[in-house]
Design an enzyme around this catalytic site. Structure first.
Site, PDB file in Angstrom:
ATOM      1  N   CYS A  83       0.711  -1.163  -0.035  1.00 19.42           N
ATOM      2  CA  CYS A  83      -0.085  -0.143   0.150  1.00 19.42           C
ATOM      3  C   CYS A  83       0.908   1.431  -0.082  1.00 19.42           C
ATOM      4  O   CYS A  83       2.021   1.293   0.831  1.00 19.42           O
ATOM      5  CB  CYS A  83      -0.917   0.196   1.141  1.00 19.42           C
ATOM      6  SG  CYS A  83      -1.918   1.606   1.379  1.00 19.42           S
ATOM      7  N   CYS A 131      -7.420  -1.488   1.578  1.00 19.86           N
ATOM      8  CA  CYS A 131      -6.213  -1.820   2.419  1.00 19.86           C
ATOM      9  C   CYS A 131      -6.880  -2.045   3.791  1.00 19.86           C
ATOM     10  O   CYS A 131      -7.595  -1.088   4.598  1.00 19.86           O
ATOM     11  CB  CYS A 131      -5.231  -0.725   2.396  1.00 19.86           C
ATOM     12  SG  CYS A 131      -3.932  -1.110   3.584  1.00 19.86           S
ATOM     13  N   CYS A 154      -8.439  -5.881  -9.746  1.00 17.98           N
ATOM     14  CA  CYS A 154      -8.046  -4.849 -10.615  1.00 17.98           C
ATOM     15  C   CYS A 154      -7.498  -3.598  -9.950  1.00 17.98           C
ATOM     16  O   CYS A 154      -8.525  -2.907  -9.368  1.00 17.98           O
ATOM     17  CB  CYS A 154      -8.969  -4.380 -11.658  1.00 17.98           C
ATOM     18  SG  CYS A 154      -8.684  -3.583 -13.204  1.00 17.98           S
TER      19      CYS A 154
END
Length: 165
Positions: A83, A131, A154
């Site tokens: 992330c 996340c 995606c």
């Protein structure tokens, strides 16, 4: 002349329009702040200092980058995609594949790294991926991926960073 099919189409279009308006009006579009608390929390001002404007738009406002623009699209080294907001490991490079969509795609996340929620921002349901550490918007998951999961995660490349190794 029978007006029933036209009335049915009008009704369907009206319902679709109302559903889209409701999704926009109620904020069902999936902003990280609306989904609850996560281990990593910052104010909007703090997020703006930590992220680039494009990263902020994607991660905190559920934006989307233009297809075929991410440098991570052509990243093929061994490593981990993390992330961009908090460094949380999200995807192993061994699960990345070329989906042809223009966004980095994966067939499975690292266990416990991501969560999902329903996204009605386009007026129909999609599955948003975020996340699990900061709640940042990463992209969407679809059921048209390769084996073994048949999933296509995606992702927005700007929502991630790559760590080789």
């Amino acid at each position: 002349m029978n007006n029933q099919p036209l009335a049915t189409r009008r009704r369907i279009l009206g319902l679709l329009g109302a559903g889209s308006a409701m999704a926009l009006a109620t904020g069902c579009g999936s902003r990280a702040e609306a989904r609850g608390k996560f281990p990593v929390n910052h104010t909007k001002a703090e997020w703006r200092k930590l992220l680039t404007p494009a990263q902020y738009h994607i991660l905190r406002e559920a934006g989307t980058e233009q297809p075929f623009t991410s440098p991570l699209l052509n990243e093929h080294r061994k490593g981990t995609f993390v992330c961009a907001a908090d460094g949380n490991p999200l995807y192993k490079s061994s699960t990345k594949y070329d989906s042809g969509t223009g966004w980095p795609s994966f067939w499975a996340p690292i266990r416990g790294a991501v969560g999902t929620s329903r996204d009605f921002s386009l007026g129909y349901p999609r599955t948003e991926v975020h996340c699990m550490k900061c709640g940042g918007h990463l992209g969407h998951v679809f059921d048209d991926g390769p084996p073994p999961t048949h999933k296509r995660y995606c992702m927005n490349g700007l929502a991630m960073k790559f760590v080789a190794g």
